[in-house]
Design a protein around this motif. Structure first.
Motif, PDB file in Angstrom:
ATOM      1  N   GLU A  37      74.160  71.294 -10.882  1.00 57.52           N
ATOM      2  CA  GLU A  37      72.771  71.793 -11.976  1.00 57.52           C
ATOM      3  C   GLU A  37      71.469  71.093 -11.415  1.00 57.52           C
ATOM      4  O   GLU A  37      71.593  69.937 -11.231  1.00 57.52           O
ATOM      5  CB  GLU A  37      72.962  71.626 -13.458  1.00 57.52           C
ATOM      6  CG  GLU A  37      71.877  72.218 -14.037  1.00 57.52           C
ATOM      7  CD  GLU A  37      72.320  72.211 -15.766  1.00 57.52           C
ATOM      8  OE1 GLU A  37      73.295  72.535 -16.288  1.00 57.52           O
ATOM      9  OE2 GLU A  37      71.340  72.074 -16.491  1.00 57.52           O
ATOM     10  N   HIS A  38      70.471  71.715 -11.343  1.00 53.58           N
ATOM     11  CA  HIS A  38      69.353  71.097 -11.222  1.00 53.58           C
ATOM     12  C   HIS A  38      67.864  71.382 -11.907  1.00 53.58           C
ATOM     13  O   HIS A  38      68.160  72.825 -12.357  1.00 53.58           O
ATOM     14  CB  HIS A  38      69.135  70.669  -9.764  1.00 53.58           C
ATOM     15  CG  HIS A  38      68.515  72.098  -8.950  1.00 53.58           C
ATOM     16  ND1 HIS A  38      67.478  72.333  -8.163  1.00 53.58           N
ATOM     17  CD2 HIS A  38      69.007  73.422  -8.935  1.00 53.58           C
ATOM     18  CE1 HIS A  38      67.210  73.409  -7.873  1.00 53.58           C
ATOM     19  NE2 HIS A  38      68.142  74.339  -8.279  1.00 53.58           N
ATOM     20  N   TYR A  39      66.837  70.770 -11.840  1.00 52.69           N
ATOM     21  CA  TYR A  39      65.568  71.251 -12.487  1.00 52.69           C
ATOM     22  C   TYR A  39      65.079  71.731 -11.148  1.00 52.69           C
ATOM     23  O   TYR A  39      64.118  70.931 -10.753  1.00 52.69           O
ATOM     24  CB  TYR A  39      65.242  70.117 -13.086  1.00 52.69           C
ATOM     25  CG  TYR A  39      63.937  70.093 -13.707  1.00 52.69           C
ATOM     26  CD1 TYR A  39      63.089  71.470 -14.174  1.00 52.69           C
ATOM     27  CD2 TYR A  39      63.223  69.037 -14.501  1.00 52.69           C
ATOM     28  CE1 TYR A  39      62.009  71.360 -14.858  1.00 52.69           C
ATOM     29  CE2 TYR A  39      61.937  69.069 -15.339  1.00 52.69           C
ATOM     30  CZ  TYR A  39      61.518  70.465 -15.320  1.00 52.69           C
ATOM     31  OH  TYR A  39      60.100  70.324 -16.042  1.00 52.69           O
ATOM     32  N   PRO A  67      61.783  73.208  -9.609  1.00 55.94           N
ATOM     33  CA  PRO A  67      60.834  72.976  -9.044  1.00 55.94           C
ATOM     34  C   PRO A  67      60.494  71.454  -8.865  1.00 55.94           C
ATOM     35  O   PRO A  67      60.048  70.892  -8.102  1.00 55.94           O
ATOM     36  CB  PRO A  67      59.463  73.395  -9.817  1.00 55.94           C
ATOM     37  CG  PRO A  67      60.227  74.375 -11.008  1.00 55.94           C
ATOM     38  CD  PRO A  67      61.729  73.842 -11.088  1.00 55.94           C
ATOM     39  N   MET A  68      61.067  70.677  -9.814  1.00 53.30           N
ATOM     40  CA  MET A  68      61.088  68.887 -10.022  1.00 53.30           C
ATOM     41  C   MET A  68      62.062  68.719  -8.894  1.00 53.30           C
ATOM     42  O   MET A  68      61.430  67.929  -8.234  1.00 53.30           O
ATOM     43  CB  MET A  68      61.584  68.636 -11.148  1.00 53.30           C
ATOM     44  CG  MET A  68      61.629  67.183 -11.110  1.00 53.30           C
ATOM     45  SD  MET A  68      61.856  66.345 -12.917  1.00 53.30           S
ATOM     46  CE  MET A  68      61.908  64.488 -12.666  1.00 53.30           C
ATOM     47  N   ALA A  76      66.411  62.705  -7.552  1.00 55.14           N
ATOM     48  CA  ALA A  76      66.147  64.172  -7.519  1.00 55.14           C
ATOM     49  C   ALA A  76      67.201  64.587  -8.741  1.00 55.14           C
ATOM     50  O   ALA A  76      68.184  63.815  -8.793  1.00 55.14           O
ATOM     51  CB  ALA A  76      66.771  64.759  -6.261  1.00 55.14           C
ATOM     52  N   PRO A  77      66.641  65.157  -9.550  1.00 56.32           N
ATOM     53  CA  PRO A  77      67.179  65.529 -10.831  1.00 56.32           C
ATOM     54  C   PRO A  77      68.392  66.576 -10.827  1.00 56.32           C
ATOM     55  O   PRO A  77      68.120  68.011 -10.677  1.00 56.32           O
ATOM     56  CB  PRO A  77      66.191  66.287 -11.882  1.00 56.32           C
ATOM     57  CG  PRO A  77      65.236  66.510 -10.694  1.00 56.32           C
ATOM     58  CD  PRO A  77      65.197  65.727  -9.529  1.00 56.32           C
ATOM     59  N   PHE A  78      69.547  66.141 -10.073  1.00 57.85           N
ATOM     60  CA  PHE A  78      70.897  66.874  -9.971  1.00 57.85           C
ATOM     61  C   PHE A  78      71.818  66.323 -10.859  1.00 57.85           C
ATOM     62  O   PHE A  78      72.046  65.209 -11.181  1.00 57.85           O
ATOM     63  CB  PHE A  78      71.451  66.876  -8.533  1.00 57.85           C
ATOM     64  CG  PHE A  78      70.732  67.432  -7.432  1.00 57.85           C
ATOM     65  CD1 PHE A  78      70.825  68.862  -7.398  1.00 57.85           C
ATOM     66  CD2 PHE A  78      69.937  66.790  -6.670  1.00 57.85           C
ATOM     67  CE1 PHE A  78      70.042  69.545  -6.259  1.00 57.85           C
ATOM     68  CE2 PHE A  78      69.384  67.629  -5.476  1.00 57.85           C
ATOM     69  CZ  PHE A  78      69.394  68.989  -5.455  1.00 57.85           C
ATOM     70  N   TRP A  79      72.470  67.140 -11.522  1.00 53.08           N
ATOM     71  CA  TRP A  79      73.938  66.842 -12.240  1.00 53.08           C
ATOM     72  C   TRP A  79      75.172  67.582 -11.885  1.00 53.08           C
ATOM     73  O   TRP A  79      75.129  68.847 -11.801  1.00 53.08           O
ATOM     74  CB  TRP A  79      73.553  67.153 -13.792  1.00 53.08           C
ATOM     75  CG  TRP A  79      72.138  66.456 -14.192  1.00 53.08           C
ATOM     76  CD1 TRP A  79      72.122  65.180 -14.687  1.00 53.08           C
ATOM     77  CD2 TRP A  79      70.909  67.046 -14.359  1.00 53.08           C
ATOM     78  NE1 TRP A  79      70.859  64.988 -14.949  1.00 53.08           N
ATOM     79  CE2 TRP A  79      69.793  66.040 -14.718  1.00 53.08           C
ATOM     80  CE3 TRP A  79      70.398  68.334 -14.019  1.00 53.08           C
ATOM     81  CZ2 TRP A  79      68.563  66.347 -14.612  1.00 53.08           C
ATOM     82  CZ3 TRP A  79      69.017  68.767 -14.264  1.00 53.08           C
ATOM     83  CH2 TRP A  79      68.027  67.551 -14.610  1.00 53.08           C
TER      84      TRP A  79
END
Lengths: 146, 78
Positions: free
Chosen positions: A55-57, A59-60, A124-127
Motif C-alpha cells: 500500500e502507498h500514499y 502522490p506523497m 517513501a510511504p509504503f506499507w
C-alpha cells in the motif's frame, strides 16, 4: 532521471536496457552502471509468504522518490538514474524495486545506488501486508541497524 | 473550508476509514485532527504528514490542509 511507480509486474532487466537505449545523450558518456533489484521472497519473519500487498500514499510516494533521486544526482557526479517501484499485489519472485545508476566511474555509481535504495526504503510511504497461511498481517518495521 | 484526513495501512484498519473531510473549527494542530477524526487512542508509533510532508504531532494545521496518519513505513531489512 526517471522515477516510476507501477501497479503491474515488471522485468527490471528489460526496463533498464530499454531505458538506456531511449537515452541517446547517455551513449558513450558512462563507464559504470550499478543496479539494485529487490525481489519478494517466499519466507519472512518465520512464515511462508503467499503474496504481499504494497500500500502507498500515491502522490506523497512519488514526490519523496523524486526528491531522493534529485538528492542523489546532486551529491554524486552521475549521468542518469532510473528508479522503478511496485505497488499493489505481488507474488514471491516478483521484483519490488529496481534502482539503476549510470556514471563515468564506479565510485559515484555505487554510492548513488546505495543512497537511493537506503533512503527510499526509509522515506517513501509504503506499507507491506503479507498473506500467509495464518492470514494477512502488516509487516512491522525492521529495527534500525547501527 | 475543511481539512482532508487520510488514514493508511494498519492505522486505516484501526480507525475504520480511509478518507474524511472535517470542519476546521477548533483544529489547531495534527493531534487535534486525530482527536476529531480518528476517535480511537493514538498509537505510540503513529506518523503524520501535512500536505504530503512528514509532520510532528504538535505541528499547526491550516484550513484546506491534507493531513495523513500512518504507521512507520516498511521498506524491509537493510
Amino acid at each position: 532521471m526517471t522515477v516510476r511507480l507501477l501497479a503491474e509486474a515488471f522485468d527490471p532487466w528489460r526496463e533498464i536496457v530499454r531505458y538506456q537505449e531511449e537515452q541517446p545523450a547517455l551513449a558513450g558518456k558512462f563507464g559504470a552502471t550499478t543496479v539494485f533489484v529487490g525481489t519478494l521472497r517466499d519466507f519472512n519473519q518465520g512464515h511462508a509468504v503467499q503474496a504481499m500487498t504494497l500500500e502507498h500514499y500515491a502522490p506523497m510516494t512519488g514526490e519523496h522518490l523524486e526528491r531522493v533521486a534529485r538528492e542523489a544526482s546532486e551529491r554524486w557526479p552521475i549521468a542518469d538514474l532510473l528508479v522503478i517501484h511496485r505497488y499493489g499485489e505481488l507474488r514471491p519472485n516478483d521484483p519490488i524495486v529496481c534502482v539503476a545508476v549510470w556514471a563515468e566511474h564506479r565510485e559515484a555509481a555505487f554510492a548513488a545506488c546505495r543512497y537511493l535504495i537506503d533512503e527510499l526504503k526509509t522515506r517513501a510511504p509504503f506499507w507491506k501486508q503479507e498473506q500467509t497461511r495464518q492470514g494477512r498481517r502488516w509487516v512491522a518495521p525492521e529495527p534500525k541497524v547501527k | 473550508m475543511s481539512i482532508t484526513v487520510r488514514f493508511f495501512a494498519s492505522v486505516r484498519e484501526r480507525v475504520g476509514k480511509q478518507l474524511e473531510a472535517i470542519d476546521c473549527a477548533g483544529i489547531n494542530n495534527v493531534a487535534d485532527v486525530w482527536r476529531q477524526s480518528a476517535r480511537v487512542p493514538m498509537p505510540d508509533n503513529l506518523l503524520a504528514a501535512i500536505n504530503m510532508e512528514y509532520a510532528r504531532i504538535d505541528q499547526p494545521v491550516r484550513d484546506g490542509d491534507e493531513v495523513a496518519f500512518f504507521p512507520p513505513v516498511t521498506g524491509g531489512a537493510p
